[in-house]
Write a protein that holds these residues in place. Structure first.
Motif, PDB file in Angstrom:
ATOM      1  N   ARG A  48      -6.471  -3.668  -1.141  1.00 25.21           N
ATOM      2  CA  ARG A  48      -6.771  -2.322  -1.610  1.00 25.21           C
ATOM      3  C   ARG A  48      -5.631  -1.317  -1.419  1.00 25.21           C
ATOM      4  NH1 ARG A  48     -11.604  -1.357  -3.224  1.00 25.21           N
ATOM      5  NH2 ARG A  48     -11.510   0.846  -2.716  1.00 25.21           N
ATOM      6  N   PRO A  49      -4.888  -1.314  -0.284  1.00 26.30           N
ATOM      7  CA  PRO A  49      -3.860  -0.293  -0.153  1.00 26.30           C
ATOM      8  C   PRO A  49      -2.653  -0.488  -1.063  1.00 26.30           C
ATOM      9  CG  PRO A  49      -4.578  -1.061   1.998  1.00 26.30           C
ATOM     10  CD  PRO A  49      -5.127  -2.015   0.977  1.00 26.30           C
ATOM     11  N   LEU A  50      -2.521  -1.644  -1.737  1.00 17.18           N
ATOM     12  CA  LEU A  50      -1.399  -1.844  -2.626  1.00 17.18           C
ATOM     13  C   LEU A  50      -1.534  -0.959  -3.856  1.00 17.18           C
ATOM     14  CD1 LEU A  50      -0.967  -5.712  -2.567  1.00 17.18           C
ATOM     15  CD2 LEU A  50       0.574  -4.026  -1.596  1.00 17.18           C
ATOM     16  N   PRO A  51      -0.444  -0.719  -4.568  1.00 21.17           N
ATOM     17  CA  PRO A  51      -0.535   0.059  -5.803  1.00 21.17           C
ATOM     18  C   PRO A  51      -1.546  -0.573  -6.751  1.00 21.17           C
ATOM     19  CG  PRO A  51       1.754  -0.263  -5.162  1.00 21.17           C
ATOM     20  CD  PRO A  51       0.921  -1.100  -4.235  1.00 21.17           C
ATOM     21  N   HIS A  52      -2.459   0.226  -7.277  1.00 17.16           N
ATOM     22  CA  HIS A  52      -3.529  -0.314  -8.104  1.00 17.16           C
ATOM     23  C   HIS A  52      -3.048  -1.089  -9.317  1.00 17.16           C
ATOM     24  CE1 HIS A  52      -6.847   1.022  -5.791  1.00 17.16           C
ATOM     25  NE2 HIS A  52      -6.553   2.302  -5.896  1.00 17.16           N
ATOM     26  N   TRP A  87       6.339  -7.828   8.613  1.00 17.79           N
ATOM     27  CA  TRP A  87       7.185  -7.842   7.418  1.00 17.79           C
ATOM     28  C   TRP A  87       6.737  -6.741   6.458  1.00 17.79           C
ATOM     29  CZ3 TRP A  87       4.622 -13.139   6.963  1.00 17.79           C
ATOM     30  CH2 TRP A  87       5.075 -14.004   7.961  1.00 17.79           C
ATOM     31  N   PRO A  88       6.786  -5.487   6.863  1.00 15.40           N
ATOM     32  CA  PRO A  88       6.269  -4.410   6.000  1.00 15.40           C
ATOM     33  C   PRO A  88       6.980  -4.328   4.655  1.00 15.40           C
ATOM     34  CG  PRO A  88       7.545  -3.523   7.830  1.00 15.40           C
ATOM     35  CD  PRO A  88       7.335  -4.966   8.123  1.00 15.40           C
ATOM     36  N   GLN A  89       8.224  -4.819   4.585  1.00 14.88           N
ATOM     37  CA  GLN A  89       8.950  -4.784   3.316  1.00 14.88           C
ATOM     38  C   GLN A  89       8.295  -5.666   2.257  1.00 14.88           C
ATOM     39  OE1 GLN A  89       9.821  -6.311   6.070  1.00 14.88           O
ATOM     40  NE2 GLN A  89      11.194  -8.059   5.770  1.00 14.88           N
ATOM     41  N   VAL A  90       7.501  -6.650   2.688  1.00 13.17           N
ATOM     42  CA  VAL A  90       6.822  -7.538   1.742  1.00 13.17           C
ATOM     43  C   VAL A  90       5.791  -6.765   0.920  1.00 13.17           C
ATOM     44  CG1 VAL A  90       5.236  -9.496   1.558  1.00 13.17           C
ATOM     45  CG2 VAL A  90       7.209  -9.632   3.100  1.00 13.17           C
ATOM     46  N   LEU A  91       5.074  -5.882   1.570  1.00 11.74           N
ATOM     47  CA  LEU A  91       3.968  -5.189   0.912  1.00 11.74           C
ATOM     48  C   LEU A  91       4.398  -3.913   0.210  1.00 11.74           C
ATOM     49  CD1 LEU A  91       1.317  -5.666   3.724  1.00 11.74           C
ATOM     50  CD2 LEU A  91       1.712  -7.097   1.718  1.00 11.74           C
ATOM     51  N   GLY A  92       5.493  -3.329   0.646  1.00 18.69           N
ATOM     52  CA  GLY A  92       5.969  -2.116   0.006  1.00 18.69           C
ATOM     53  C   GLY A  92       5.133  -0.902   0.368  1.00 18.69           C
ATOM     54  N   LYS A  93       5.447   0.222  -0.271  1.00 20.66           N
ATOM     55  CA  LYS A  93       4.760   1.468   0.017  1.00 20.66           C
ATOM     56  C   LYS A  93       3.480   1.586  -0.812  1.00 20.66           C
ATOM     57  CE  LYS A  93       9.019   3.957   1.125  1.00 20.66           C
ATOM     58  NZ  LYS A  93       9.896   5.123   0.791  1.00 20.66           N
ATOM     59  N   GLU A  94       2.542   2.332  -0.257  1.00 16.90           N
ATOM     60  CA  GLU A  94       1.303   2.569  -0.982  1.00 16.90           C
ATOM     61  C   GLU A  94       1.556   3.509  -2.159  1.00 16.90           C
ATOM     62  OE1 GLU A  94      -3.233   4.293  -0.157  1.00 16.90           O
ATOM     63  OE2 GLU A  94      -1.879   3.800   1.504  1.00 16.90           O
ATOM     64  N   ASN A  95       0.908   3.206  -3.261  1.00 17.67           N
ATOM     65  CA  ASN A  95       1.034   4.029  -4.457  1.00 17.67           C
ATOM     66  C   ASN A  95       0.433   5.420  -4.187  1.00 17.67           C
ATOM     67  OD1 ASN A  95       0.909   5.191  -7.014  1.00 17.67           O
ATOM     68  ND2 ASN A  95       0.397   3.269  -8.017  1.00 17.67           N
ATOM     69  N   PRO A  96       1.209   6.494  -4.308  1.00 21.43           N
ATOM     70  CA  PRO A  96       0.685   7.842  -4.026  1.00 21.43           C
ATOM     71  C   PRO A  96      -0.368   8.289  -5.038  1.00 21.43           C
ATOM     72  CG  PRO A  96       2.895   7.967  -4.966  1.00 21.43           C
ATOM     73  CD  PRO A  96       2.638   6.523  -4.676  1.00 21.43           C
TER      74      PRO A  96
END
Length: 284
Positions: A33-37, A260-269
């Motif tokens: 869910r926290p990934l960019p939709h 490995w936070p770089q794997v998931l990337g930033k949450e879509n604002p």
């Protein structure tokens, strides 16, 4: 706590709600869910029962990716126990060797390197310690024997071995020495994956290793009030249950998130706006 009990159903409902996911399997991309939709619906689950490092290459070739136009992918590579599991009487002779494991996995990774967009990520998952199956099921009644209390999993495993149709002669057996040897080979193959992660580099993705999360899954299920045997699919007494799959994915997610936070990337604002328009589609 039986499978039909209110407590069991309550626990099952809670964990499936908590760990709703898309993806996973032998070769897949994990969505949450926290990934960019827009990317959480771009999911591919390539899986086959019995898929080992030997035959996963053909499965991986079904992966459709455009290196120039598609977003980077997160690939989870997990054979779980299939490289040591077979139904042969001389089961040890038919297990994947460390040399074969290295060759098979490297072929798969080289193919992925030729197909995945740049800045992708691959997570190699070690093999499971399948002694968990016998330890937690052998003296319990199989569903076929629960009414008359006359068929245990030990008897079922023996019957399947007699017919040479066991999904895993090395672990589904009363022979403790054979169970230990099977786990020893599984550990050797996991070490091959670790070595690949440590020594090999690829142009279009970085590669990570994690142990198969059975221990953490069992510990979490115990904290929730569950019992180990409930993590095993009851009919075949071999595959992970839905609960185990959901909890195991949660462990993988948390490891990636924290290590490995770089794997998931930033949450879509813009997630809130996207959900306001499209509502909650349950990960689809």
């Amino acid at each position: 706590m039986g499978r039909g009990s209110k407590r069991w159903n309550s626990l099952r409902g809670k964990i499936l709600q908590r760990c709703r996911l898309t993806g996973g399997g032998a070769v897949g991309r994990l969505g949450w869910r926290p990934l960019p939709h827009p990317t959480r619906v771009d999911d591919r689950h390539a899986d086959v029962h019995g898929g080992s490092s030997r035959n996963l290459l053909s499965l991986i070739k079904s992966l459709a990716r455009n290196q120039l136009l598609d977003n980077p992918a997160i690939v989870i590579y997990a054979t779980i126990g299939n490289d040591v599991c077979n139904g042969n009487r001389d089961t040890l002779a038919h297990m994947t060797t460390p040399k074969e494991m290295f060759s098979n996995v490297m072929q798969a990774l080289r193919y992925l390197d030729s197909r995945l967009p740049n800045s992708s990520h691959v997570i190699l998952t070690g093999l499971v310690d399948g002694r968990f199956l016998w330890d937690n099921l052998h003296n319990r009644y199989h569903p076929l024997g629960q009414l008359n209390r006359d068929v245990t999993y030990s008897q079922l495993y023996s019957f399947l071995n007699c017919l040479q149709v066991s999904p895993c002669s090395g672990w589904l057996t009363a022979n403790e020495t054979l169970r230990n040897l099977t786990s020893e080979r599984a550990l050797q193959l996991s070490n091959v994956l670790k070595e690949i992660t440590r020594t090999q580099k690829f142009a279009n993705f970085d590669v990570f290793y994690m142990d198969f999360p059975l221990k953490q899954t069992a510990e979490e299920w115990h904290r929730m009030g569950g019992e180990p045997w409930q993590l095993i699919e009851p009919v075949d007494g071999f595959h992970p249950s839905q609960i185990a799959a959901a909890l195991g994915t949660s462990v993988t997610w948390q490891k990636a998130l924290h290590e490995w936070p770089q794997v998931l990337g930033k949450e879509n604002p813009f997630n809130d706006q996207i959900e306001a328009i499209f509502k909650d589609q349950g990960g689809h």
